[in-house]
Design an enzyme around this catalytic site. Structure first.
Site, short mmCIF file in Angstrom:
data_model
loop_
_atom_site.label_atom_id
_atom_site.label_comp_id
_atom_site.label_asym_id
_atom_site.label_seq_id
_atom_site.Cartn_x
_atom_site.Cartn_y
_atom_site.Cartn_z
N HIS A 133 -4.05 16.17 -3.37
CA HIS A 133 -4.51 16.33 -2.00
C HIS A 133 -4.39 17.76 -1.48
CE1 HIS A 133 -4.63 12.04 -2.16
NE2 HIS A 133 -4.89 11.90 -0.87
N GLU A 166 -12.93 5.45 4.73
CA GLU A 166 -12.54 6.15 5.95
C GLU A 166 -13.82 6.57 6.66
OE1 GLU A 166 -10.20 9.02 3.92
OE2 GLU A 166 -8.77 7.50 3.27
N ARG A 186 -14.63 31.69 46.64
CA ARG A 186 -14.31 30.63 47.59
C ARG A 186 -13.85 29.34 46.91
NH1 ARG A 186 -18.96 27.77 50.59
NH2 ARG A 186 -20.04 29.64 49.90
N ASN A 229 0.60 11.81 5.27
CA ASN A 229 -0.07 10.94 6.24
C ASN A 229 0.49 11.27 7.62
OD1 ASN A 229 -0.79 7.39 6.27
ND2 ASN A 229 -2.15 9.11 6.04
N PHE A 246 -2.59 7.22 11.90
CA PHE A 246 -2.94 8.54 11.37
C PHE A 246 -4.24 9.07 11.97
CE2 PHE A 246 -4.21 5.19 8.33
CZ PHE A 246 -5.59 5.22 8.58
N TYR A 300 0.83 -1.20 0.00
CA TYR A 300 0.00 0.00 0.00
C TYR A 300 0.86 1.26 0.00
CZ TYR A 300 -3.18 3.67 1.44
OH TYR A 300 -3.89 4.86 1.48
N TYR A 317 -19.16 31.58 45.49
CA TYR A 317 -18.39 30.47 44.96
C TYR A 317 -17.26 30.93 44.04
CZ TYR A 317 -22.01 27.14 46.49
OH TYR A 317 -22.87 26.38 47.23
#
Length: 513
Positions: A84, A413, A284, A196, A328, A54, A281
């Site tokens: 990409h 994905e 405190r 990646n 990834f 791959y 509060y």
């Protein structure tokens, strides 16, 4: 100045130095180079073989079943970067891009990614020569790596894309030429290894983490100053209270509040005749609230430092084989950023409540809206409205990003982290909260003026002097917009912490590194 990095051994203190305003020149520790060479050789052997691997001789994502001819393997990596690089939005800040370059180089240099030394050295050369790739801020879902932004990061390495150089935006090829660098020719798997990974999400998150550190310290100081302005009690900070609960952040914060308030003449003045049994509060419970936030921030720091040292591309190269996995996926970063977001929102939320308390004369026993002539003057009335608006905005931004997921790549994905947005939205939250804390410092300083000639603790008087150096007391209405921005700068820069001048160890113990 030159600094050596050992892949896998980056500390938060070193990351802070590397992310500083004057970043040092960076080089790889020579000890990592044999592992880099060995992994690159294994990739070359896989390239010469016939088995499908791959990202080496196959397509990507859903196209992993497509075999690529040997003569097209170099083109495959080139096309990967080009296809990409589709991010949109404003470019990431230069300081963040520098950090991303270092994180990507350090990850590849672990020797599990199969890239040549020239690729890693090329990334460091961009950093050291001031070639800053233009990375659009939007376009990553934080799984399969930060694909689009890392593609934009990588294009200038091969003489494409865009980069900033000398403050100017220009084509990547031109930036390389001006910096005296030559474009790289990518080998098998190198394009995939570059895009990646989680380095954009992690870089954005680390940048926010380092800013949160400074903000937190300023918020603790502001809370202590407000306590004195409202003539509150330091009894709730007694160490015994916090020890029996055992929460470490709470224990540490209580110690810091005690140390900041040591020597306050204001506190001494109402020890005997204070008719209030308990403070609100927001005064405190400061150790409980801020301590819980501190524990969240410390958790996020642990995760993000681990991620800075991680190998997060795919497939990974081990001693005798390449193995596909899912490092990834940026879920650890996303969850850490969501934790940071909630902590940042809470720091702002309790600070806003203290501002509201100070302008309410019934609770604070100070003049209404912190002005000596209310009615004719509105004082801090609308300054509080600004703080409330920012606190409300933070509540929307604090919605967890990690619980969202949209499948991508034709459902290959099918679960993603949204870590990149989880990290990116933190800057807006930090700016909002830093403005709220700045408003609290202005309001608390105004409250102290009504208690003069009594003085606060020496450490807090140092903060008063710093605030007054950029914002005089407001005894008649004027616009405080510029004052807010001036004190905001002191908060964001960390100068508020430095103004304590007494170098309080308990306060410094709240810092991450």
């Amino acid at each position: 100045m030159q600094e050596s990095i050992v892949p896998g051994e980056l500390s938060l203190a070193q990351l802070r130095r590397l992310a500083s305003g004057e970043p040092p020149l960076v080089q790889l520790d020579p000890s990592c180079r044999p592992a880099i060479r060995a992994s690159a050789q294994l990739v070359q052997r896989a390239t010469d073989g016939d088995a499908p691997v791959y990202g080496v001789n196959t397509g990507f994502g859903k196209l992993a079943t497509k075999r690529i001819a040997r003569e097209d393997l170099a083109v495959l990596q080139l096309k990967l970067l080009r296809s990409h690089a589709v991010g949109v939005g404003e470019p990431l800040a230069e300081r963040v891009v520098r950090l991303i370059l270092l994180l990507k180089a350090a990850s590849l240099a672990r020797g599990y990614s199969g890239v040549r030394e020239e690729v890693i050295d090329g990334l460091l050369a961009l950093h050291n020569r001031g070639v800053i790739p233009v990375i659009p801020c939007q376009g990553s879902v934080g799984a399969s790596g930060d694909l689009a932004p890392l593609a934009h990061l990588s294009l200038p390495l091969i003489g494409e894309g865009e980069a900033f150089f000398g403050g100017q935006r220009m084509p990547g090829s031109q930036a390389l030429e001006r910096a005296g660098l030559k474009p790289l020719q990518l080998g098998p798997k190198e394009g995939l290894a570059l895009i990646n990974g989680t380095q954009v999400s992690a870089g954005l998150a680390l940048d926010a983490l380092l800013a949160t550190d400074r903000l937190f310290e300023s918020a603790v100081i502001a809370g202590a100053l407000t306590l004195d302005a409202a003539r509150g009690s330091d009894g709730p900070f007694d160490a015994r209270i916090h020890q029996v609960r055992g929460q470490p952040g709470q224990i540490d914060c209580a110690a810091a509040y005690r140390a900041l308030l040591v020597g306050s003449a204001i506190r001494r003045s109402h020890l005997e005749n204070d008719d209030r049994v308990q403070d609100p509060y927001s005064l405190r419970c400061q150790p409980q609230v801020m301590g819980a936030c501190l524990d969240q921030v410390r958790y996020a720091a642990q995760v993000l430092v681990r991620e800075a040292n991680a190998v997060t591309d795919n497939p990974l190269v081990f001693e005798d084989q390449m193995v596909s996995g899912g490092n990834f996926h940026a879920e650890p970063v996303a969850l850490a950023c969501d934790a940071l977001a909630v902590a940042i929102a809470e720091i702002g939320a309790i600070s806003e409540r203290r501002v509201a308390m100070l302008i309410d004369s019934v609770i604070s026993r100070l003049p209404p809206f912190l002005t000596p002539d209310p009615g004719l003057n509105s004082g801090f009335m609308i300054v509080h409205v600004t703080a409330a608006a920012l606190a409300s905005e933070n509540k929307s931004l604090a919605h967890p990003a990690s619980v969202d997921s949209l499948p991508t790549s034709a459902n290959q994905e099918d679960h993603v982290s949204m870590a990149t947005f989880a990290a990116r939205r933190l800057q807006a939250m930090l700016a909002n909260t830093a403005h709220i804390v700045a408003i609290e410092l202005l309001a608390a300083a105004q409250g102290i003026e009504f208690l003069r000639p009594l003085e606060s603790a020496p450490a807090l008087e140092g903060v008063m002097r710093l605030v007054r150096s950029v914002s005089p007391a407001m005894m008649a209405d004027r616009s405080l917009a510029r004052d807010i921005e001036a004190v905001h700068h002191l908060v964001a820069s960390g100068d508020i912490g430095h103004a304590t001048e007494s170098h309080i160890p308990e306060l410094h113990a709240l810092r991450l590194a």
